[in-house]
Design an enzyme around this catalytic site. Structure first.
Site, PDB file in Angstrom:
ATOM      1  CB  SER A   1      -0.954  -0.070   1.194  1.00 42.91           C
ATOM      2  OG  SER A   1      -2.077   0.692   0.921  1.00 42.91           O
TER       3      SER A   1
ATOM      4  CG  HIS B   1      -5.760  -2.427   0.501  1.00 38.95           C
ATOM      5  ND1 HIS B   1      -4.964  -2.247  -0.604  1.00 38.95           N
ATOM      6  CD2 HIS B   1      -5.262  -1.604   1.463  1.00 38.95           C
ATOM      7  CE1 HIS B   1      -4.032  -1.351  -0.326  1.00 38.95           C
ATOM      8  NE2 HIS B   1      -4.186  -0.953   0.917  1.00 38.95           N
TER       9      HIS B   1
ATOM     10  CE  LYS C   1       0.179   5.449  -1.929  1.00 44.55           C
ATOM     11  NZ  LYS C   1      -0.873   4.847  -2.657  1.00 44.55           N
TER      12      LYS C   1
ATOM     13  CD1 TRP D   1      -8.442   3.422  -1.924  1.00 45.98           C
ATOM     14  CD2 TRP D   1     -10.085   4.473  -3.003  1.00 45.98           C
ATOM     15  NE1 TRP D   1      -8.416   4.731  -1.532  1.00 45.98           N
ATOM     16  CE2 TRP D   1      -9.419   5.406  -2.182  1.00 45.98           C
ATOM     17  CE3 TRP D   1     -11.150   4.914  -3.787  1.00 45.98           C
ATOM     18  CZ2 TRP D   1      -9.777   6.752  -2.116  1.00 45.98           C
ATOM     19  CZ3 TRP D   1     -11.516   6.251  -3.722  1.00 45.98           C
ATOM     20  CH2 TRP D   1     -10.842   7.158  -2.898  1.00 45.98           C
TER      21      TRP D   1
HETATM   22  C1  GTR Z   1      -5.418   4.356   1.665  1.00 43.14           C
HETATM   23  C2  GTR Z   1      -4.898   5.191   0.540  1.00 43.14           C
HETATM   24  C3  GTR Z   1      -4.103   4.367  -0.407  1.00 43.14           C
HETATM   25  C4  GTR Z   1      -3.180   3.391   0.293  1.00 43.14           C
HETATM   26  C5  GTR Z   1      -3.681   2.927   1.635  1.00 43.14           C
HETATM   27  C6  GTR Z   1      -2.698   2.351   2.622  1.00 43.14           C
HETATM   28  O1  GTR Z   1      -6.245   5.013   2.511  1.00 43.14           O
HETATM   29  O2  GTR Z   1      -6.006   5.744  -0.057  1.00 43.14           O
HETATM   30  O3  GTR Z   1      -3.426   5.177  -1.323  1.00 43.14           O
HETATM   31  O4  GTR Z   1      -1.897   3.846   0.341  1.00 43.14           O
HETATM   32  O5  GTR Z   1      -4.300   3.913   2.349  1.00 43.14           O
HETATM   33  O6  GTR Z   1      -1.533   2.697   2.664  1.00 43.14           O
HETATM   34  O7  GTR Z   1      -3.138   1.562   3.448  1.00 43.14           O
END
Ligand code: GTR
Length: 424
Positions: free
Chosen positions: A261, A403, A265, A352
């Protein structure tokens, strides 16, 4: 995803943290037409034909990412020192070993420390490693009572034992489903992790704390390309690799950087800047990571910059509602990792983060791998659920579910890296 409404055009209306509602695209039909810059053509239009020219083009793309997305890593002098908090000690009933090291980064403006946890198999030779930041402190990755409990600020999560931004003993092992330590060790890898908040606490404080405080002189004015939190976390990963270079149990030339997540990045940005990383794994990084921004599918620049104004540099905010003008999309970021092994993965229910946009970015980076004489992504079409093909330097999968970073994901990553180590 929270409760949503549909607009007459079929866009999804989602409530934002500030009480407003914003439109998002969740269907392929609504994606705006877009073009992607060619990573093998210089900004002045010249086609790349030699490796030397690629190195120049690589600098151009890196420069775009420094100026428009993550910001520039400051170049002021710093010193990195270490204190061994726990030397190699038996772990998992003596089948493996554990070490804990405190890293301290010092500049003329102060110092900042982070705790590093290492697990390694018993071995007479240096072993390859996975290196990744964690979200809740090193103690969250495994219910091992010997792991030092972080005393840093942690995002509140009472269910997982983080109360008033402090981790408690209840948080031990709370994220262990994301860190299959025993499996990783059994496959012959070390696992090295640090808490991301040790490098920059994950909230918007105007860049007063974490590494920002010691790299930017007190009162200094930030500009559009000053680094954000992702930049500071990536810097932490690079310093962790510096430490591993002096750790005889680890083969520092075989360190794979991994992140989930926002930390996906981060692993991409660390791997892009620092070519010492053997391989890069991006688990569901989505917007601002490997998903093509110009598709505007799911999370977009406006949403991410509004909710997390501290992650990217200020110039990235210019692309709010304006993704079409991004000079180089995320395939450029991925091409900075070429020709090294790069695995990007998604989850089907994680719309998302735009699973297809992450696949398409991998595909659009493939010509760079091929130009550098390596087989790139072996799959032409968006794959069926859980389908993997590990025969190229690039790999992608989309697994069922939400996720998360799961055992299925790790199993593919371990197989992929073993292949590249010539072990499978
Ligand atoms: C979310 C965000 C994503 C992702 C995620 C995370 O809320 O929208 O870009 O990075 O967090 O890091 O868990």
């Amino acid at each position: 995803m929270p409760e949503y409404k549909l607009t007459p055009e079929g866009k999804v209306l989602l409530p934002m943290d500030d009480g407003t509602e914003q439109e998002f695209i969740f269907t392929e039909e609504l994606i705006p037409a877009y073009t992607l810059s060619d990573p093998l053509v210089m900004n002045d239009g010249c086609k790349i034909t030699t490796i030397d020219e690629w190195r120049k083009r690589r600098d151009e793309i890196l420069n775009i990412y420094e100026n428009h997305v993550f910001g520039k890593t400051p170049e002021i002098p710093f010193n990195l020192s270490t204190t061994v908090l726990e030397d190699w000690a038996p772990a998992f009933d003596g089948t493996a070993r554990r070490k804990q090291i405190q890293l301290t980064i010092t500049t003329e403006f102060g110092y900042h420390s982070a705790d590093m946890l290492l697990y390694a198999p018993i071995s007479d030779v240096p072993v390859p490693a996975f290196l990744g930041l964690n979200f809740n402190g090193n103690q969250s990755i495994e219910p091992d009572p010997n792991i030092i409990l972080t005393s840093s600020w942690v995002r509140d999560n009472p269910q997982n034992g983080v109360i008033y931004n402090q981790a408690t003993d209840i948080s031990r092992g709370s994220a262990d489903s994301r860190w299959p330590v025993k499996m990783i060790l059994k496959e012959g890898f070390a696992l090295v992790t640090l808490y991301y908040g040790d490098f920059d606490p994950d909230y918007d404080d105007g860049f007063q704390n974490g590494l920002h405080a010691i790299f930017n002189p007190p009162g200094a004015i930030r500009d559009g390309s000053s680094w954000g939190a992702v930049g500071a976390w990536a810097f932490g990963l690079m310093r962790a690799l510096d430490v591993l270079e002096n750790e005889s149990a680890i083969n520092a030339s075989k360190v794979t950087v991994i992140g989930h997540s926002r930390l996906g990045k981060t692993s991409l940005w660390a791997g892009a800047q620092d070519e010492r990383f053997f391989a890069v794994i991006d688990n569901e990084s989505g917007c601002g990571g490997s998903a093509l921004n110009k598709r505007c599918f799911g999370e977009n620049a406006l949403a991410i910059n509004a909710r997390f104004p501290h992650w990217f540099c200020q110039n990235f905010h210019h692309y709010n509602d304006n993704e079409a003008s991004i000079p180089m999309d995320t395939h450029g970021l991925l091409s900075l990792i070429a020709p090294r092994p790069l695995y990007v993965a998604s989850a089907a229910e994680d719309l998302w983060s735009d699973p297809k946009g992450m696949f398409l970015a991998q595909k659009a980076a493939k010509p760079v791998y091929e130009f550098l004489g390596k087989p790139g992504l072996p799959m032409e079409e968006f794959p069926d659920l859980s389908k993997t093909d590990l025969t190229g330097q690039q790999a992608y999968h989309v697994r069922p579910g939400k996720h998360d970073l799961t055992l299925f994901d790790w199993t593919q990553y371990v197989r992929f890296i073993k292949r590249h180590l010539g072990e499978e």
